[in-house]
Design an enzyme around this catalytic site. Structure first.
Site, PDB file in Angstrom:
ATOM      1  N   TYR A 100       0.957  -1.414   0.030  1.00 16.40           N
ATOM      2  CA  TYR A 100      -0.064   0.056  -0.092  1.00 16.40           C
ATOM      3  C   TYR A 100       0.890   1.133  -0.012  1.00 16.40           C
ATOM      4  O   TYR A 100       0.731   2.168  -0.765  1.00 16.40           O
ATOM      5  CB  TYR A 100      -0.816  -0.101   1.194  1.00 16.40           C
ATOM      6  CG  TYR A 100      -1.672   1.237   1.560  1.00 16.40           C
ATOM      7  CD1 TYR A 100      -3.013   1.438   0.629  1.00 16.40           C
ATOM      8  CD2 TYR A 100      -1.499   1.945   2.266  1.00 16.40           C
ATOM      9  CE1 TYR A 100      -3.660   2.356   0.846  1.00 16.40           C
ATOM     10  CE2 TYR A 100      -2.162   3.327   2.611  1.00 16.40           C
ATOM     11  CZ  TYR A 100      -3.463   3.228   1.947  1.00 16.40           C
ATOM     12  OH  TYR A 100      -4.275   4.394   1.979  1.00 16.40           O
ATOM     13  N   LYS A 132       1.066   4.232  -2.804  1.00 10.61           N
ATOM     14  CA  LYS A 132       0.736   5.701  -2.601  1.00 10.61           C
ATOM     15  C   LYS A 132       2.096   6.627  -2.782  1.00 10.61           C
ATOM     16  O   LYS A 132       1.870   7.838  -3.028  1.00 10.61           O
ATOM     17  CB  LYS A 132       0.398   5.754  -1.072  1.00 10.61           C
ATOM     18  CG  LYS A 132      -1.117   5.281  -0.794  1.00 10.61           C
ATOM     19  CD  LYS A 132      -2.236   6.489  -0.931  1.00 10.61           C
ATOM     20  CE  LYS A 132      -3.431   5.900  -0.735  1.00 10.61           C
ATOM     21  NZ  LYS A 132      -4.477   7.014  -0.828  1.00 10.61           N
ATOM     22  N   THR A 181      -3.218  11.788   9.289  1.00  8.21           N
ATOM     23  CA  THR A 181      -2.821  10.505  10.208  1.00  8.21           C
ATOM     24  C   THR A 181      -3.915   9.806  10.185  1.00  8.21           C
ATOM     25  O   THR A 181      -4.832   9.918   9.344  1.00  8.21           O
ATOM     26  CB  THR A 181      -2.376  11.276  11.469  1.00  8.21           C
ATOM     27  OG1 THR A 181      -3.328  11.827  12.136  1.00  8.21           O
ATOM     28  CG2 THR A 181      -1.073  11.874  11.462  1.00  8.21           C
ATOM     29  N   ASN A 182      -4.179   8.896  11.247  1.00 10.88           N
ATOM     30  CA  ASN A 182      -5.160   7.875  11.201  1.00 10.88           C
ATOM     31  C   ASN A 182      -6.666   8.721  11.374  1.00 10.88           C
ATOM     32  O   ASN A 182      -6.948   9.252  12.257  1.00 10.88           O
ATOM     33  CB  ASN A 182      -5.065   6.996  12.585  1.00 10.88           C
ATOM     34  CG  ASN A 182      -3.956   6.111  12.406  1.00 10.88           C
ATOM     35  OD1 ASN A 182      -2.982   6.221  11.921  1.00 10.88           O
ATOM     36  ND2 ASN A 182      -4.195   4.822  12.619  1.00 10.88           N
ATOM     37  N   LYS A 233     -16.471  -4.124  17.793  1.00 13.28           N
ATOM     38  CA  LYS A 233     -16.492  -5.164  18.726  1.00 13.28           C
ATOM     39  C   LYS A 233     -17.107  -5.001  19.958  1.00 13.28           C
ATOM     40  O   LYS A 233     -17.577  -5.951  20.610  1.00 13.28           O
ATOM     41  CB  LYS A 233     -14.860  -5.309  18.900  1.00 13.28           C
ATOM     42  CG  LYS A 233     -14.176  -6.162  17.486  1.00 13.28           C
ATOM     43  CD  LYS A 233     -12.927  -6.842  17.808  1.00 13.28           C
ATOM     44  CE  LYS A 233     -12.112  -5.693  18.163  1.00 13.28           C
ATOM     45  NZ  LYS A 233     -10.444  -6.452  17.811  1.00 13.28           N
ATOM     46  N   TRP A 270      -6.449  -6.278  19.827  1.00 17.16           N
ATOM     47  CA  TRP A 270      -5.168  -6.825  19.490  1.00 17.16           C
ATOM     48  C   TRP A 270      -3.887  -6.299  19.911  1.00 17.16           C
ATOM     49  O   TRP A 270      -3.858  -4.981  20.338  1.00 17.16           O
ATOM     50  CB  TRP A 270      -5.116  -6.367  17.970  1.00 17.16           C
ATOM     51  CG  TRP A 270      -6.162  -6.941  16.996  1.00 17.16           C
ATOM     52  CD1 TRP A 270      -7.452  -7.864  17.179  1.00 17.16           C
ATOM     53  CD2 TRP A 270      -6.161  -6.923  15.573  1.00 17.16           C
ATOM     54  NE1 TRP A 270      -7.689  -8.181  16.232  1.00 17.16           N
ATOM     55  CE2 TRP A 270      -7.280  -7.815  15.254  1.00 17.16           C
ATOM     56  CE3 TRP A 270      -5.571  -5.896  14.629  1.00 17.16           C
ATOM     57  CZ2 TRP A 270      -7.561  -7.692  13.681  1.00 17.16           C
ATOM     58  CZ3 TRP A 270      -5.986  -6.134  13.277  1.00 17.16           C
ATOM     59  CH2 TRP A 270      -6.845  -6.970  12.773  1.00 17.16           C
TER      60      TRP A 270
HETATM   61  P1  GDP Z   1      -2.160   1.501  11.522  1.00 14.00           P
HETATM   62  O1  GDP Z   1      -2.109   2.916  12.047  1.00 14.00           O
HETATM   63  O2  GDP Z   1      -1.977   1.561  10.130  1.00 14.00           O
HETATM   64  O3  GDP Z   1      -1.289   0.363  12.210  1.00 14.00           O
HETATM   65  O4  GDP Z   1      -3.795   0.931  11.456  1.00 14.00           O
HETATM   66  P2  GDP Z   1      -4.858   0.680  12.473  1.00 14.00           P
HETATM   67  O5  GDP Z   1      -5.975   1.408  12.301  1.00 14.00           O
HETATM   68  O6  GDP Z   1      -5.276  -0.758  12.020  1.00 14.00           O
HETATM   69  O7  GDP Z   1      -4.257   0.656  13.882  1.00 14.00           O
HETATM   70  C1  GDP Z   1      -3.605  -0.301  14.321  1.00 14.00           C
HETATM   71  C2  GDP Z   1      -3.101  -0.513  15.973  1.00 14.00           C
HETATM   72  O8  GDP Z   1      -4.430  -0.608  16.685  1.00 14.00           O
HETATM   73  C3  GDP Z   1      -2.241  -1.776  16.182  1.00 14.00           C
HETATM   74  O9  GDP Z   1      -1.133  -0.990  17.168  1.00 14.00           O
HETATM   75  C4  GDP Z   1      -3.267  -2.652  16.611  1.00 14.00           C
HETATM   76  O10 GDP Z   1      -2.366  -3.557  17.473  1.00 14.00           O
HETATM   77  C5  GDP Z   1      -4.153  -1.808  17.368  1.00 14.00           C
HETATM   78  N1  GDP Z   1      -5.605  -2.590  17.453  1.00 14.00           N
HETATM   79  C6  GDP Z   1      -6.161  -3.290  18.520  1.00 14.00           C
HETATM   80  N2  GDP Z   1      -7.204  -3.527  18.312  1.00 14.00           N
HETATM   81  C7  GDP Z   1      -7.475  -3.621  17.104  1.00 14.00           C
HETATM   82  C8  GDP Z   1      -8.488  -3.707  16.012  1.00 14.00           C
HETATM   83  O11 GDP Z   1      -9.579  -4.618  16.490  1.00 14.00           O
HETATM   84  N3  GDP Z   1      -8.161  -3.714  14.734  1.00 14.00           N
HETATM   85  C9  GDP Z   1      -7.185  -2.968  14.244  1.00 14.00           C
HETATM   86  N4  GDP Z   1      -7.267  -2.842  12.925  1.00 14.00           N
HETATM   87  N5  GDP Z   1      -6.309  -2.553  14.984  1.00 14.00           N
HETATM   88  C10 GDP Z   1      -6.185  -2.955  16.435  1.00 14.00           C
END
Ligand code: GDP
Length: 302
Positions: free
Chosen positions: A126, A130, A154-155, A177, A191
Site C-alpha cells: 500500500y 501511495k 494521520t489515522n 467489537k 489486538w
Molecule cells: P495502522 O495505524 O496503519 O497500524 O492502522 P490501524 O488503524 O489498523 O491501527 C492498528 C493499531 O491498533 C495496532 O497497534 C493494533 O495492534 C491496534 N489494534 C487493537 N485492536 C485492533 C483491532 O481490532 N483492529 C485493528 N485494525 N487494530 C487494532
C-alpha cells in the site's frame, strides 16, 4: 460555481465534503482501476478534483491483501491523476497516508521524509503504491505546470467509516467489537499490547482542512494533516468503553500484531498556514461517531 468531483465519495472522508459544488463518485458508479471508466467521469469539465478513492484497510487488511492493495491503488491513482490532466482540470488534491513514511526514520515525520527508506513490512505494498502518487503529482507539476498536490492525514476516524472487524482500522473495529461484546455479554478482545501510539484525526476536520488546501495550497511537497497529539491504543479503548457503557471483560490478545509502535508527525506546516484551526477532540469525535454508529447499525458498512 466551480464544480468539484470527489472520488471515494461514499467513503470516510469523501462523504464529508458538503455543498452543491460537490459531485460524489463511488466504486458503485465507476471502477477507477479501469482507464476508460475513469476517463468517462473526468471528461465532464470539472473545476477541481478531490481524490479520496483508494483500496484501504487497517493492519489486518494490509497484511492479508498486499497484491490487491498494490495493484488497485497504483491503477486508481495513475488513472485518476492522468485523466484529470488529460481533460484539462487544473486543480487536484490527492490523499496519501502516514503509512507512506519509512519505518526507520527520525521522528517526527515531516513532509520531506517520505522517500528516505523502506516502509514498514506490514503495509509496504500500500505504502509504495501511495508513494507513487506523490511522484506522479510532482512530475505533473513540473512538466505540465498544474496545481496538483497531496495531503497526508494521520489515522482518520469518524462517521460513515467501514466498521469491518477483521480488515478495518482500529477505531471502527473497536467500536464494532465493543458493541457486539456489550450486546452478547462476551469479552472485548483487543489486538496487541495496547501500547502503540497513534495520532487520530476526525473526518470532518480532514474535509475542512482539505477544502483549504484545494483553494490555497500550491506546493509540490505534500502537507501533513495532523493534530500531532499521540494517544495510546489503550487510551482509545478506555474512551470507547466509557462512551459505549461496556462493563464486561477486556482481553489484550498478544498474539495479534501491534504494527508500528509509533509514527508521530509534525503538523507545523498546516499550523503555520492555519494557526487558529480548532481540531475536534478525540473524545468529542468518538462520541459523535459512536452515536451515529448506534443509530445506524443496520445500514453501516461492516
Ligand atoms: P495502522 O495505524 O496503519 O497500524 O492502522 P490501524 O488503524 O489498523 O491501527 C492498528 C493499531 O491498533 C495496532 O497497534 C493494533 O495492534 C491496534 N489494534 C487493537 N485492536 C485492533 C483491532 O481490532 N483492529 C485493528 N485494525 N487494530 C487494532
Amino acid at each position: 460555481m466551480k464544480r468539484i468531483l470527489v472520488t471515494g465519495g461514499n467513503g470516510l472522508v469523501g462523504s464529508q465534503f458538503k455543498g452543491t459544488q460537490y459531485t460524489y463518485f463511488s466504486s458503485k458508479d465507476c471502477d477507477l482501476r479501469n482507464t476508460q471508466q475513469t476517463e468517462d467521469i473526468l471528461k465532464d469539465n470539472w473545476g477541481a478534483v478531490i481524490h479520496c478513492a483508494a483500496k484501504v484497510g487497517g493492519l489486518g487488511g494490509n497484511m492479508k491483501y498486499k497484491g490487491e492493495f498494490f495493484y488497485d491503488n497504483i491503477m486508481i491513482n495513475t488513472n485518476v491523476i492522468e485523466s484529470t490532466r488529460k481533460y484539462g482540470v487544473k486543480n487536484l488534491v490527492c490523499f496519501l497516508s502516514t503509512c507512506v513514511f519509512p519505518d526507520n526514520v527520525e521522528y517526527p515525520l515531516t513532509e520531506d521524509k517520505i522517500h528516505l527508506g523502506p516502509p514498514h513490512f506490514s503495509n509496504y505494498a500500500y505504502a509504495y503504491a501511495k508513494r507513487m502518487a506523490d511522484v506522479q503529482i510532482r512530475a505533473y507539476r513540473e512538466q505540465y505546470g498544474l496545481n496538483y498536490k497531496s495531503v497526508i492525514p494521520t489515522n482518520i476516524y469518524g462517521i460513515n467509516d467501514n466498521f469491518d472487524i477483521e480488515n478495518g482500522h482500529v477505531v471502527p473495529s473497536l467500536i464494532h467489537k465493543c458493541y457486539i461484546a456489550r450486546e452478547t455479554n462476551t469479552p472485548l478482545t483487543i489486538w496487541g499490547s495496547g501500547k502503540p501510539l497513534r495520532e487520530f484525526i476526525y473526518n470532518k476536520d480532514v474535509a475542512k482542512l482539505t477544502e483549504w488546501v484545494l483553494d490555497n495550497y500550491d506546493e509540490g511537497e505534500p502537507i501533513i494533516l495532523s493534530t500531532s497529539e499521540e494517544v495510546s491504543i489503550k487510551e482509545v479503548v478506555d474512551i470507547i468503553v466509557e462512551l459505549m457503557n461496556f462493563k464486561g471483560e477486556i482481553i489484550w490478545d498478544k498474539n495479534k500484531p501491534d504494527g508500528q509502535f509509533r509514527k508521530p508527525s509534525d503538523n507545523s506546516k498546516i499550523k503555520h498556514y492555519l494557526p487558529d484551526f480548532k481540531f475536534t477532540s478525540l473524545y468529542d469525535g468518538l462520541k459523535e461517531t459512536i452515536h451515529w454508529f448506534e443509530n445506524n447499525y443496520i445500514n453501516i458498512k461492516k
